[in-house]
Enzyme design. Structure first.
Site, short mmCIF file in Angstrom:
data_model
loop_
_atom_site.label_atom_id
_atom_site.label_comp_id
_atom_site.label_asym_id
_atom_site.label_seq_id
_atom_site.Cartn_x
_atom_site.Cartn_y
_atom_site.Cartn_z
CD GLN A 123 -2.94 -1.34 0.51
OE1 GLN A 123 -3.25 -0.40 -0.22
NE2 GLN A 123 -3.60 -2.48 0.52
CE1 TYR A 145 -7.70 -11.47 -6.71
CE2 TYR A 145 -9.18 -11.73 -4.84
CZ TYR A 145 -8.93 -11.86 -6.19
OH TYR A 145 -9.90 -12.37 -7.00
CD GLU A 186 -0.10 -11.46 -4.76
OE1 GLU A 186 -1.00 -10.83 -4.17
OE2 GLU A 186 0.30 -11.18 -5.91
CG ASP A 196 -6.59 -5.50 -0.67
OD1 ASP A 196 -7.13 -4.71 -1.46
OD2 ASP A 196 -5.58 -5.19 0.01
CB CYS A 199 -8.16 0.47 -4.85
SG CYS A 199 -7.83 -0.75 -6.12
C1 LIG Z 1 -4.58 -4.41 -3.90
S1 LIG Z 1 -3.27 -5.57 -3.79
C2 LIG Z 1 -3.52 -6.17 -2.17
C3 LIG Z 1 -2.32 -6.73 -1.45
C4 LIG Z 1 -2.42 -6.91 0.04
N1 LIG Z 1 -3.71 -7.35 0.49
C5 LIG Z 1 -1.98 -5.68 0.80
O1 LIG Z 1 -2.76 -5.09 1.56
O2 LIG Z 1 -0.80 -5.28 0.63
C6 LIG Z 1 -3.86 -6.81 -4.85
C7 LIG Z 1 -2.94 -8.01 -4.99
O3 LIG Z 1 -3.63 -8.99 -5.78
C8 LIG Z 1 -2.68 -9.66 -6.59
N2 LIG Z 1 -3.45 -10.30 -7.68
C9 LIG Z 1 -3.94 -9.71 -8.79
N3 LIG Z 1 -4.66 -10.61 -9.51
C10 LIG Z 1 -4.63 -11.78 -8.82
C11 LIG Z 1 -5.19 -13.06 -9.04
N4 LIG Z 1 -5.92 -13.32 -10.11
N5 LIG Z 1 -4.97 -14.03 -8.12
C12 LIG Z 1 -4.22 -13.78 -7.02
N6 LIG Z 1 -3.66 -12.57 -6.75
C13 LIG Z 1 -3.85 -11.58 -7.64
C14 LIG Z 1 -1.70 -8.56 -6.98
O4 LIG Z 1 -0.46 -9.12 -7.36
C15 LIG Z 1 -1.62 -7.75 -5.67
O5 LIG Z 1 -0.58 -8.22 -4.85
#
Ligand SMILES: C[S@@+](CC[C@H](N)C(=O)[O-])C[C@H]1O[C@@H](n2cnc3c(N)ncnc32)[C@H](O)[C@@H]1O
Length: 372
Positions: free
Chosen positions: A208, A237, A258, A303, A330
């Site tokens: 973040q 995620y 993730e 998330d 977001c």
């Molecule tokens: C908004 S970030 C949230 C990360 C974490 N929850 C944090 O607070 O730091 C979204 C995350 O989802 C991952 N992501 C995106 N598409 C995904 C998918 N299809 N399956 C698993 N993870 C995914 C991205 O790599 C990223 O790390």
């Protein structure tokens, strides 16, 4: 050209809206109540886009040009609004989107503000070419050359100064991340602190971007979870494992999923760094593995990126029948799209907006849902 036009409201991107001859005009960098002259820059069947050529009646609250790049650079959208008006705008935006799309009364708390409105960003992606380093302009891929940016942590601005002196702009993209002391510009890791936990984060892993709001947001997630030692938490995620690790001492087990393998390597290092033994991470696409997990979650935290959740993921979340679902988002538009499906199975208890990105139109939300 239209003269003496009154701005009556804002759109979802913080642009002013005016109406002329039955047609809507979107006018960036304006404040509700201002009267302006507008040059039309785009004309479509149902709407127009315009640019202010003169402010005839200026809002007494207008914040005067504090950034020389504001009108060209695509980074900020609300720098001309005082902070309390930015917060009001974002809170109303969430209320309007929720009312419009969910059509039911949902409790939305006051927006949680950021302690810092400037110098809050711990990460930046500069665009570069042979002569310039900066950000893409608002509506094109032209690079706006900048010497510093008001939103960046001071260490990132200092790094930019050195970068400019060295005159080496051979890269097209320069990604930097900081913890306020040490700037990361390569494949090494940096240590970040959230509450009592420390997190190693690589340049390519998600983290973040506003540290003080992140702590407030994770505290709200903790409050919404209200965990007991019987709870199994599924953290979808999960990035570098931050939320799961933050909650781990309060529950029985955590499973994080993730897609980014480097982020999962970081997550496993973070598990060791914080001496946590009840958390497991899986590097995979949530959509591919969600129906194959050998895990019975009592609480699910999601998330996702701006795109939100896909249908298969939503269906499996419903099948899991967790007592609570905490949805961190977001993008309010994809949040309400997903809530529209989830609300048949979960009660939407509350939404808390967070000002993770001051001076931009973006807003983060955490939503608590409980099983019906
Ligand atoms: C908004 S970030 C949230 C990360 C974490 N929850 C944090 O607070 O730091 C979204 C995350 O989802 C991952 N992501 C995106 N598409 C995904 C998918 N299809 N399956 C698993 N993870 C995914 C991205 O790599 C990223 O790390």
């Amino acid at each position: 050209m239209y003269n003496n036009i009154t701005i009556t409201s804002y759109d979802h991107k913080g642009q002013g809206i005016a109406k002329v001859e039955g047609k809507i005009i979107f006018v960036p960098n304006t404040i509700v109540g201002e009267i302006v002259n507008i040059k039309i820059t785009k004309e479509k069947k149902n709407y127009m886009e315009g640019k202010v050529t003169a402010i005839i009646k200026e809002s007494p609250t207008r914040v005067k040009r504090i950034c020389p790049y504001y009108e060209d650079c695509g980074g900020c959208d609300l720098l001309h609004l005082p902070y309390d008006e930015q917060l009001k705008y974002k809170e109303n935006k969430i209320k309007n989107i929720v009312n419009q799309y969910l059509k039911e009364k949902i409790e939305i708390t006051s927006i949680v503000s950021s302690d810092q409105q400037l110098n809050y960003r711990n990460k930046v992606t500069f665009q570069a070419d042979k002569e310039n380093i900066g950000f893409f302009s608002k509506k094109s891929n032209k690079i706006v050359n900048i010497d510093s940016c008001l939103l960046l942590d001071k260490s990132l601005n200092n790094y930019l100064k050195e970068l400019k002196k060295s005159n080496c702009f051979e890269k097209k993209k320069i990604i930097l991340r900081t913890n306020g002391k040490q700037v990361l510009d390569n494949e090494d890791k940096i240590i970040k602190t959230i509450g009592k936990y420390q997190f190693k984060v690589s340049l390519t892993s998600f983290f973040q971007i506003n540290d003080n709001v992140t702590l407030k947001m994770y505290e709200k997630i903790k409050e919404y979870c209200n965990l007991s030692k019987d709870d199994n938490v599924l953290d979808l995620y999960c990035g570098i494992g931050t939320i799961g690790i933050y909650l781990s001492e309060l529950c029985k087990k955590v499973l994080g999923v993730e897609i980014n393998e480097q982020a999962i390597k970081d997550a496993n290092e973070n598990k060791k760094l914080n001496k946590i033994d009840n958390i497991t991470f899986i590097a995979d696409n949530v959509n591919k593995v969600i129906d194959k997990l050998n895990f019975k979650p009592t609480i699910i935290i999601v998330d996702p990126p701006r795109a939100g959740l896909d249908t298969k993921t939503i269906n499996q979340i419903i099948k899991f029948k967790p007592k609570k679902l905490i949805y961190t988002s977001c993008d309010p538009m994809t949040l309400v799209r997903d809530l529209k499906i989830l609300k048949d199975h979960f009660k939407i208890e509350q939404i808390t907006p967070f000002d993770m990105f001051p001076n931009t139109y973006h807003v983060e939300c955490v939503c608590l849902l409980t099983k019906k």
